[in-house]
Design an enzyme around this catalytic site. Sequence first.
Site, PDB file in Angstrom:
ATOM      1  CE  LYS A 138      -1.717   1.539   4.038  1.00  0.00           C
ATOM      2  NZ  LYS A 138      -1.495   2.881   4.626  1.00  0.00           N
ATOM      3  CB  CYS A 147      -4.890  10.038  11.704  1.00  0.00           C
ATOM      4  SG  CYS A 147      -3.715   9.073  12.164  1.00  0.00           S
ATOM      5  NE  ARG A 200       0.800  10.543  10.713  1.00  0.00           N
ATOM      6  CZ  ARG A 200       0.102   9.289  10.059  1.00  0.00           C
ATOM      7  NH1 ARG A 200      -1.005   8.812  10.459  1.00  0.00           N
ATOM      8  NH2 ARG A 200       0.640   8.911   8.927  1.00  0.00           N
TER       9      ARG A 200
HETATM   10  C1  EPZ Z   1       4.336   6.965   6.784  1.00  0.00           C
HETATM   11  O1  EPZ Z   1       3.791   8.107   7.284  1.00  0.00           O
HETATM   12  C2  EPZ Z   1       3.511   5.634   6.412  1.00  0.00           C
HETATM   13  N1  EPZ Z   1       2.275   5.945   5.484  1.00  0.00           N
HETATM   14  C3  EPZ Z   1       2.814   5.143   7.742  1.00  0.00           C
HETATM   15  O2  EPZ Z   1       2.096   4.143   7.649  1.00  0.00           O
HETATM   16  C4  EPZ Z   1       4.175   4.887   8.750  1.00  0.00           C
HETATM   17  O3  EPZ Z   1       3.431   4.605  10.090  1.00  0.00           O
HETATM   18  C5  EPZ Z   1       5.042   6.183   8.757  1.00  0.00           C
HETATM   19  O4  EPZ Z   1       5.400   6.598   7.443  1.00  0.00           O
HETATM   20  C6  EPZ Z   1       6.063   5.743   9.580  1.00  0.00           C
HETATM   21  O5  EPZ Z   1       6.923   4.573   8.880  1.00  0.00           O
HETATM   22  C7  EPZ Z   1       2.481   6.010   4.305  1.00  0.00           C
HETATM   23  O6  EPZ Z   1       3.571   5.940   3.696  1.00  0.00           O
HETATM   24  C8  EPZ Z   1       1.299   6.071   3.177  1.00  0.00           C
HETATM   25  P1  EPZ Z   1       6.429  10.218   8.606  1.00  0.00           P
HETATM   26  P2  EPZ Z   1       4.090   9.544   7.270  1.00  0.00           P
HETATM   27  O7  EPZ Z   1       6.098  11.548   7.902  1.00  0.00           O
HETATM   28  O8  EPZ Z   1       5.016   9.804   6.150  1.00  0.00           O
HETATM   29  C9  EPZ Z   1       6.467  13.511  11.961  1.00  0.00           C
HETATM   30  C10 EPZ Z   1       0.166   2.523   7.938  1.00  0.00           C
HETATM   31  O9  EPZ Z   1      -0.038   2.062   8.851  1.00  0.00           O
HETATM   32  N2  EPZ Z   1       6.554  14.404  11.048  1.00  0.00           N
HETATM   33  O10 EPZ Z   1       7.513   9.276   8.318  1.00  0.00           O
HETATM   34  O11 EPZ Z   1       2.919  10.021   7.460  1.00  0.00           O
HETATM   35  C11 EPZ Z   1       5.340  12.759  12.207  1.00  0.00           C
HETATM   36  O12 EPZ Z   1       4.501  13.332  13.206  1.00  0.00           O
HETATM   37  C12 EPZ Z   1       0.529   4.136   7.922  1.00  0.00           C
HETATM   38  O13 EPZ Z   1       0.150   2.093   6.588  1.00  0.00           O
HETATM   39  C13 EPZ Z   1       6.327  15.836  11.189  1.00  0.00           C
HETATM   40  O14 EPZ Z   1       6.665  16.298  12.419  1.00  0.00           O
HETATM   41  O15 EPZ Z   1       4.880   9.424   8.662  1.00  0.00           O
HETATM   42  C14 EPZ Z   1       5.968  11.431  12.868  1.00  0.00           C
HETATM   43  O16 EPZ Z   1       5.991  11.625  14.362  1.00  0.00           O
HETATM   44  C15 EPZ Z   1       0.346   4.775   9.402  1.00  0.00           C
HETATM   45  N3  EPZ Z   1       6.404  16.768  10.374  1.00  0.00           N
HETATM   46  C16 EPZ Z   1       7.248  11.392  12.243  1.00  0.00           C
HETATM   47  O17 EPZ Z   1       7.561  12.579  11.704  1.00  0.00           O
HETATM   48  C17 EPZ Z   1       6.190  16.381   8.934  1.00  0.00           C
HETATM   49  O18 EPZ Z   1       6.151  17.182   7.886  1.00  0.00           O
HETATM   50  C18 EPZ Z   1       7.482  10.210  11.161  1.00  0.00           C
HETATM   51  O19 EPZ Z   1       6.184  10.353  10.469  1.00  0.00           O
HETATM   52  C19 EPZ Z   1       6.228  15.001   8.742  1.00  0.00           C
HETATM   53  C20 EPZ Z   1       6.124  13.981   9.582  1.00  0.00           C
END
Ligand code: EPZ
Length: 419
Positions: A22, A117, A122
């Site tokens: 996905k 969420c 996020r």
């Molecule tokens: C991706 O989400 C995945 N989704 C998530 O999978 C997964 O849990 C996550 O990466 C971590 O591996 C997709 O790929 C569609 P991040 P993403 O940006 O990119 C903070 C599932 O179950 N952050 O790597 O949204 C954020 O809050 C889903 O399939 C900021 O602060 O996650 C988090 O604490 C759930 N500012 C950390 O970074 C930003 O601009 C990592 O988030 C971006 C992120």
Amino acid sequence: MDKLIIQGGAKLHGDIRISGAKNAALPILAATLLADGPVTIGNVPHLHDITTTMELLGQMGLELTVDEKMNIEVDASTIREFFAPYELVRTMRASILVLGPLLTRFGRADVSLPGGCAIGSRPVNLHLQGLAAMGADLTVDGGYIRASAKRLKGVDLVMDLVTVTGTENLMMAATLAKGVTVIRNAAREPEVVDLANCLISMGARIEGAGTDTVRIEGVDSLSGTTYEILPDRIETGTYLVAAAMTGGNVRLKNTRPELLEAVLAKLNEAGAAITTGENWIEIGMNGQRPRAVSIHTSPYPGFPTDMQAQFTALNCIAEGTGVITESVFENRFMHVLELQRMGAQVKVEGNTAITTGVDYLKSAPLMATDLRASASLVLAGLVARGATEVDRIYHIDRGYETIEEKLSNLGAHIRRVPS
Ligand code: EPZ
């Protein structure tokens, strides 16, 4: 809304095929916006998030055709809108992935800010900071990101945090920018590499994907391509944990063991016998109860946060005590409240869950909250005494293709009923 009813007690056995990932399909669908010819994507999982993304691209005017094997052909030449509405974005945060492609190819985009969420606030500040550094003009107005850019320019970016979709958005934006972009402290997930490989097949110039430094040299245009999505490592891990919890013996086909080394190491620690081949993984428990494991989630290649809930469920019925620390998201223990209702002995202190295994869980009516939490409730239902009901399983349908069919094929007693 549907719910799943699971009669616990069956030891899983047999083999199933793993679907496409996905979290690779979503950015690669967004990347079709960059191509000046049709892009055909294979091994796409049949999931709600995929149909939501196809609806979003269709609303923009792109032509999408799907064949019976879920191969999707996307042609962006008919695009007429550069708009991602709140109604769609709020159901799927990954819609933010159209921002980078729209900006770098068409110079404009109106994309709804994704809400938070269940697992955390996020934010997407790092996506926006990176695009602004590349010369985009971005304002947030009425819950929408209003973005424009003449032509993005290559820059040297250091990401404050490792962000998967942030790295993906900026990598896509950089493919058509003027000059070279370097993304430091980049996400190294296999899905980021899959996106990069797809972009390279479209003519992008990208080096270092899968390391913490990705270098992209902008080009003037990208062409259509045909690309096959990599297998879903989280779906794979989820079924491996299901086999470990039920004391079964399962083979997963069409997957790639090298994508889950941290997960396989923890399953070995839990006492599972794991054998692997180029595109399959077999797990055997020989009827043994798993041993509790301790985990600290972190960005790839560390232990994936998307497997945390599943291992919390395993620890509930394992021998001994396990300590699981969630360091990626601030609120990813929603499943614990539901597991406690089944008799699990779990204590949450800050971002750590301390679990002492019990001999058995008792069935209970449960409520799914987010994708991976709901999967962990299904796993708990597989081993609980009695019939467990998991409601609001639209969360599961977002990330697991035909979960009840796959589990039934492994001998589970599970059925879907309208709730
Ligand atoms: C991706 O989400 C995945 N989704 C998530 O999978 C997964 O849990 C996550 O990466 C971590 O591996 C997709 O790929 C569609 P991040 P993403 O940006 O990119 C903070 C599932 O179950 N952050 O790597 O949204 C954020 O809050 C889903 O399939 C900021 O602060 O996650 C988090 O604490 C759930 N500012 C950390 O970074 C930003 O601009 C990592 O988030 C971006 C992120």
